[in-house]
Motif scaffolding. Structure first.
Motif, PDB file in Angstrom:
ATOM      1  N   GLU A  52      42.988  32.575  58.430  1.00  0.00           N
ATOM      2  CA  GLU A  52      43.036  32.095  59.807  1.00  0.00           C
ATOM      3  C   GLU A  52      44.076  31.000  59.991  1.00  0.00           C
ATOM      4  OE1 GLU A  52      38.292  33.144  60.554  1.00  0.00           O
ATOM      5  OE2 GLU A  52      38.919  31.149  59.845  1.00  0.00           O
TER       6      GLU A  52
ATOM      7  N   ARG B 143      35.065  27.847  72.299  1.00  0.00           N
ATOM      8  CA  ARG B 143      36.203  28.761  72.464  1.00  0.00           C
ATOM      9  C   ARG B 143      37.210  28.510  71.345  1.00  0.00           C
ATOM     10  NH1 ARG B 143      38.541  27.733  78.085  1.00  0.00           N
ATOM     11  NH2 ARG B 143      39.853  29.524  77.544  1.00  0.00           N
ATOM     12  N   PRO B 144      38.010  29.500  70.993  1.00  0.00           N
ATOM     13  CA  PRO B 144      38.906  29.373  69.834  1.00  0.00           C
ATOM     14  C   PRO B 144      40.063  28.420  70.095  1.00  0.00           C
ATOM     15  CG  PRO B 144      39.300  31.435  70.979  1.00  0.00           C
ATOM     16  CD  PRO B 144      38.074  30.830  71.619  1.00  0.00           C
TER      17      PRO B 144
ATOM     18  N   SER C 268      51.314  32.433  64.770  1.00  0.00           N
ATOM     19  CA  SER C 268      51.181  32.741  66.199  1.00  0.00           C
ATOM     20  C   SER C 268      52.071  31.867  67.086  1.00  0.00           C
ATOM     21  CB  SER C 268      49.722  32.569  66.632  1.00  0.00           C
ATOM     22  OG  SER C 268      49.333  31.199  66.641  1.00  0.00           O
TER      23      SER C 268
ATOM     24  N   LYS D  45      47.034  28.709  70.656  1.00  0.00           N
ATOM     25  CA  LYS D  45      48.174  28.922  69.769  1.00  0.00           C
ATOM     26  C   LYS D  45      49.058  27.680  69.765  1.00  0.00           C
ATOM     27  CE  LYS D  45      48.287  33.924  70.505  1.00  0.00           C
ATOM     28  NZ  LYS D  45      49.098  35.075  70.991  1.00  0.00           N
TER      29      LYS D  45
ATOM     30  N   ARG E 284      37.554  27.966  63.881  1.00  0.00           N
ATOM     31  CA  ARG E 284      37.638  29.395  63.602  1.00  0.00           C
ATOM     32  C   ARG E 284      37.700  30.184  64.916  1.00  0.00           C
ATOM     33  NH1 ARG E 284      33.476  31.451  59.313  1.00  0.00           N
ATOM     34  NH2 ARG E 284      35.135  33.018  59.180  1.00  0.00           N
ATOM     35  N   PRO E 285      38.326  31.345  64.886  1.00  0.00           N
ATOM     36  CA  PRO E 285      38.352  32.162  66.108  1.00  0.00           C
ATOM     37  C   PRO E 285      36.958  32.524  66.601  1.00  0.00           C
ATOM     38  CG  PRO E 285      39.945  32.969  64.491  1.00  0.00           C
ATOM     39  CD  PRO E 285      39.127  31.938  63.795  1.00  0.00           C
TER      40      PRO E 285
ATOM     41  N   ALA F 240      38.801  26.734  59.900  1.00  0.00           N
ATOM     42  CA  ALA F 240      39.558  27.959  59.668  1.00  0.00           C
ATOM     43  C   ALA F 240      39.758  28.163  58.172  1.00  0.00           C
ATOM     44  CB  ALA F 240      40.909  27.879  60.375  1.00  0.00           C
TER      45      ALA F 240
ATOM     46  N   TRP G  46      47.333  31.332  62.382  1.00  0.00           N
ATOM     47  CA  TRP G  46      47.573  30.354  63.444  1.00  0.00           C
ATOM     48  C   TRP G  46      49.013  29.852  63.406  1.00  0.00           C
ATOM     49  CZ3 TRP G  46      48.279  24.866  63.755  1.00  0.00           C
ATOM     50  CH2 TRP G  46      48.082  24.329  65.053  1.00  0.00           C
TER      51      TRP G  46
END
Length: 467
Positions: free
Chosen positions: A414, A201-202, A421, A205, A194-195, A410, A418
């Motif tokens: 999310e 850290r997330p 992105s 991309k 998850r972000p 996620a 993703w």
């Protein structure tokens, strides 16, 4: 089943697991001569799924050139020793974090299977005579010799392919696997974080690719807003009854997060100071890996949010390592909190605690994550009044509390974000690693919102990569 790997030299992808289910991730990338297996996961949950672990592997293990592990969880790594015992002799590529955690996870898996087989033979409740483990501790030690750590972002050639691992933000070491073969690229999400993971850290991309293999554990739902009172309330209610809070927790990542939340609540005066027993050698070993990563300033960790990992001594934490001390926990001297694996109550020491704690209405069982179909955790969440353990049914009189705040998968929004992105959208997204309704819902959303082909592949299905 014939994987069809030799029928064409065109790059292809074969779905050998995690199709129509949330466990057993196994995906073969091949051009007819080179064969790369992405993940070698164990099936868990429903009996018909667990039986697949015993079925002959569709590809001769000796013909697989290499394996890539996206992360250390058992449903992505737990079949690997079986492959090695049946002839796989290639490299197993993974990040350093995954290598460290996989060693812990696989050793524990072999030990539990050996113990379960022994209990079954002694108790006479197995259908097989004698009951046997899927693999042994010796198989695991041979398997660990094949692990080859690869840094994030470092391309690694594998015969006619290239493999690059990127940060996935799910657990320490978790990665997105990018495979280039025959002018085509396929991206495997693994389990995507998850972000807002509490300490990691997330995920990065995804790169442009012709195809993407995307997990869908939470593909049909959004995570609810975090409830800052749920765990505190459950602990206080149980302490007021003079009971025990039993928390089945995944040994890797989840135990760390539960301890950090208990630390936060204790510092805020939200829960009383009571003994906390961490009864899982695997969880304790994984906790040491996380704390070592923090000390080494790992760029996977958010250093500020992970810093409280150094302060767990402020809790009254007792590390339970040996079986005798674990047995004593079945008769606690007073109110306490017990954290034990496994997170879905499928095996391990937590089963013995459930046998003792479930019949007592003073106690509570707090479930802190996704519970797959066919697991005891799922039965408890769905209100079962009795659950079967070690050949007999045990009444459920304890309070059962499900807290979803701890999920590090996620959710549907999310996952779609993703995919969107990427600098260029993939031609096709293959939705895997989810229950059927979850996978189907996510595939429909991706197709409707992003305008690209999204399908839920069948087990054993083979597809060509590229146009």
């Amino acid at each position: 089943m014939d994987s069809g790997a030799s029928r064409s030299t065109h790059p292809a992808l074969v779905f050998l697991g995690a199709s129509g289910t949330v466990t057993g991730s196994r995906f073969l990338v091949t051009d007819g001569s080179d064969r790369l297996l992405v993940d070698a996961g164990l099936y868990q949950g429903l009996r018909e799924l667990r039986r697949l672990n015993w079925a002959p592997f569709p590809v001769a293990p000796a013909d697989i050139d290499a394996v890539v592990l996206t992360h250390a969880h058992l449903d992505h790594t737990g079949y690997l020793p079986r492959l090695v015992s049946e002839g796989f002799a290639g490299e197993v590529l993974c990040t350093p974090g995954t290598a460290a955690l996989a060693a812990i996870v696989l050793r524990d898996s072999a030990h539990l299977q050996e113990e379960d087989a022994r209990y079954a033979n002694e108790g006479g409740w197995s259908r097989h005579d004698p009951a046997l483990p899927l693999y042994t501790s010796a198989d695991v030690e041979r398997t660990l010799e094949h692990l080859h750590p690869v840094a994030f972002g470092e391309p690694r050639p594998v015969d006619g392919m290239n493999v690059t691992l990127q940060r996935a933000g799910h657990i320490l070491g978790s990665s997105v696997a990018v495979v280039d073969i025959g002018g085509e690229r396929v991206v495997f999400s693994g389990d995507l974080g998850r972000p807002g993971h509490p300490i990691l850290r997330p995920p990065v991309k995804p790169p442009a690719a012709s195809a993407m293999v995307l997990e869908s554990t939470y593909g049909d739902r959004r995570h609810p807003p975090a409830d800052p009172d749920a765990l505190a309330d459950a602990v206080r209610r149980t302490m007021d009854r003079g009971g025990v809070v039993l928390i089945p927790a995944f040994a890797v990542d989840r135990t760390e997060l539960v301890l950090l939340e208990l630390l936060r609540l204790r510092r805020a005066g939200r829960i009383p100071q009571v003994p906390i027993f961490v009864d899982s050698p695997m969880a304790l070993a994984a906790l040491d890996v996380y704390r070592a990563a923090l000390s080494a300033h790992s760029d996977e960790l958010d250093s500020k949010r992970a810093a409280p990992l150094r302060d767990l001594e402020h809790l009254d934490v007792h590390r339970i390592r040996d079986a005798a001390a674990s047995e004593q926990l079945n008769r606690p001297k007073g109110p306490c909190i017990i954290i034990s694996a496994s997170g879905m109550a499928t095996g391990g020491r937590v089963v013995h605690h459930l046998l003792r704690q479930l019949p007592d209405p003073r106690n509570s069982v707090v479930l802190t994550g996704y519970q797959a179909q066919g697991t005891r955790g799922r039965q408890l969440v769905e209100g079962a009044r009795a659950v079967k353990m070690h050949g007999r049914y045990v009444p459920v009189r304890a309070e059962v509390v499900a807290i979803l705040d701890f999920s590090v998968h996620a959710d549907a929004d999310e996952l779609v974000a993703w995919v969107a992105s990427a600098p260029e959208l993939p031609q096709t997204v293959y939705v895997v690693h989810g229950e059927p309704t979850s996978s189907r819902a996510l595939a429909d959303r991706i197709q409707d919102e992003l305008g690209i082909v999204a399908v839920v592949p069948r087990l054993g299905e083979r597809v060509l990569l590229g146009s």
